[in-house]
Design a protein around this motif. Structure first.
Motif, PDB file in Angstrom:
ATOM      1  N   GLY A 132       0.817  -1.129  -0.210  1.00  0.00           N
ATOM      2  CA  GLY A 132       0.285   0.375   0.204  1.00  0.00           C
ATOM      3  C   GLY A 132       0.426   1.583  -0.064  1.00  0.00           C
ATOM      4  O   GLY A 132       1.844   1.433   0.811  1.00  0.00           O
ATOM      5  N   LYS A 133       0.207   2.029  -1.042  1.00  0.00           N
ATOM      6  CA  LYS A 133       1.311   3.447  -0.600  1.00  0.00           C
ATOM      7  C   LYS A 133       0.102   4.708  -0.712  1.00  0.00           C
ATOM      8  O   LYS A 133      -1.017   4.820  -1.398  1.00  0.00           O
ATOM      9  CB  LYS A 133       1.740   3.746  -2.279  1.00  0.00           C
ATOM     10  N   LEU A 134       1.039   5.890   0.346  1.00  0.00           N
ATOM     11  CA  LEU A 134       0.003   6.811   0.304  1.00  0.00           C
ATOM     12  C   LEU A 134       0.574   8.503  -0.672  1.00  0.00           C
ATOM     13  O   LEU A 134       1.934   7.851  -0.342  1.00  0.00           O
ATOM     14  CB  LEU A 134       0.260   7.507   1.458  1.00  0.00           C
ATOM     15  N   ILE A 135      -0.012   7.842  -1.652  1.00  0.00           N
ATOM     16  CA  ILE A 135       0.380   9.501  -2.009  1.00  0.00           C
ATOM     17  C   ILE A 135      -0.436  10.663  -2.319  1.00  0.00           C
ATOM     18  O   ILE A 135      -1.395  10.624  -1.735  1.00  0.00           O
ATOM     19  CB  ILE A 135       0.541   8.894  -3.997  1.00  0.00           C
ATOM     20  N   GLY A 136       0.228  12.022  -2.732  1.00  0.00           N
ATOM     21  CA  GLY A 136      -0.185  13.326  -2.190  1.00  0.00           C
ATOM     22  C   GLY A 136       0.672  13.945  -3.457  1.00  0.00           C
ATOM     23  O   GLY A 136       1.077  13.467  -3.299  1.00  0.00           O
ATOM     24  N   ARG A 137      -0.685  15.611  -3.324  1.00  0.00           N
ATOM     25  CA  ARG A 137       0.168  15.854  -3.963  1.00  0.00           C
ATOM     26  C   ARG A 137       0.388  17.025  -4.550  1.00  0.00           C
ATOM     27  O   ARG A 137       1.489  17.643  -4.971  1.00  0.00           O
ATOM     28  CB  ARG A 137      -1.245  17.366  -4.365  1.00  0.00           C
ATOM     29  N   ASN A 138       1.626  17.202  -2.456  1.00  0.00           N
ATOM     30  CA  ASN A 138       2.374  17.641  -1.987  1.00  0.00           C
ATOM     31  C   ASN A 138       3.328  16.897  -1.605  1.00  0.00           C
ATOM     32  O   ASN A 138       2.550  16.027  -0.269  1.00  0.00           O
ATOM     33  CB  ASN A 138       2.120  18.715  -1.789  1.00  0.00           C
ATOM     34  N   LEU A 139       4.185  18.123  -0.712  1.00  0.00           N
ATOM     35  CA  LEU A 139       5.287  16.677   0.447  1.00  0.00           C
ATOM     36  C   LEU A 139       4.642  17.533   1.974  1.00  0.00           C
ATOM     37  O   LEU A 139       5.462  17.262   2.811  1.00  0.00           O
ATOM     38  CB  LEU A 139       6.505  16.934  -0.249  1.00  0.00           C
ATOM     39  N   ASP A 140       3.862  18.064   1.837  1.00  0.00           N
ATOM     40  CA  ASP A 140       3.043  19.076   3.088  1.00  0.00           C
ATOM     41  C   ASP A 140       3.139  17.662   4.036  1.00  0.00           C
ATOM     42  O   ASP A 140       2.181  16.745   4.273  1.00  0.00           O
ATOM     43  CB  ASP A 140       2.173  20.065   2.857  1.00  0.00           C
TER      44      ASP A 140
END
Length: 207
Positions: A132-140
């Motif tokens: 499982g990988k949590l991905i987000g639009r930014n590094l915040d």
């Protein structure tokens, strides 16, 4: 007047039904663009020496027909190598197949804006292996997203101690060059404040 409104309404419904439902889901997910891997979990705890010490951003490109291409960079013998993986859509919304149907990738949207989970089912030496990988639009740092990821991992039967936070790799300096590590890191102190029992993997810049 009522007949006119009814006719317009039926026309809109017919137009929506004529669209491919997978295309509608793809639009709703809005996966195109750059994403950052914020956390990783697997079904069997990965030895520290085998963990990816740094991960590159993921570039997602949508193809005609609903397929996706994931572009990322890996380190091999101290040099950067770009890789592309084709995700072929299936009849199930949000579900894709990759590497000649050897891998199944399920994209799960989290209730936190601009955060998703890539849930990957694979085979390792004839045995099932999940990631499982949590991905987000930014590094915040987003504690709500981390909490939701924790809930997701629990629902899939992952052990919480198998969650780790990889370092972020910046763009390579030229073809086959060395990567530049992002200064942004999730510190153990920050994660401890959120009471998330996850491990932080801080790599050495030189290999």
């Amino acid at each position: 007047m009522k007949m006119l409104l009814l006719t317009i309404g039926l026309s809109l419904v017919a137009a929506l039904l004529a669209q491919d439902p997978l295309d509608l889901v793809s639009e709703q997910l809005d996966l195109t663009g750059t994403w950052y891997v914020k956390a990783v979990v697997d079904t069997k705890e990965m030895p520290v020496e085998k963990r990816p010490d740094k991960v590159s951003p993921l570039m997602v490109t949508a193809l005609e027909g609903g397929d996706l291409v994931i572009t990322f960079t890996i380190m091999k013998k101290g040099q950067c190598h770009e890789k592309n993986i084709l995700l072929e859509k299936t009849e199930e919304p949000g579900k894709y197949r990759a590497l000649h149907c050897k891998k199944v990738v399920q994209v799960e949207e989290l209730p936190v804006k601009d955060h998703y989970v890539f849930y990957i089912e694979d085979q390792r030496r004839g045995r099932p292996f999940c990631l499982g990988k949590l991905i987000g639009r930014n590094l915040d740092v987003n504690f709500e997203a981390l909490k939701e990821f924790k809930k997701f991992t629990q629902s899939k039967g992952f052990l919480q101690e198998n969650i780790f936070i990889p370092a972020q790799m910046g763009k390579c300096t030229g073809s086959g060059g060395s990567p530049v590590l992002q200064e942004h890191q999730l510190s153990a102190q920050v994660l401890e404040q959120d009471k998330l029992q996850v491990k932080v993997w801080v790599p050495h810049c030189e290999r």
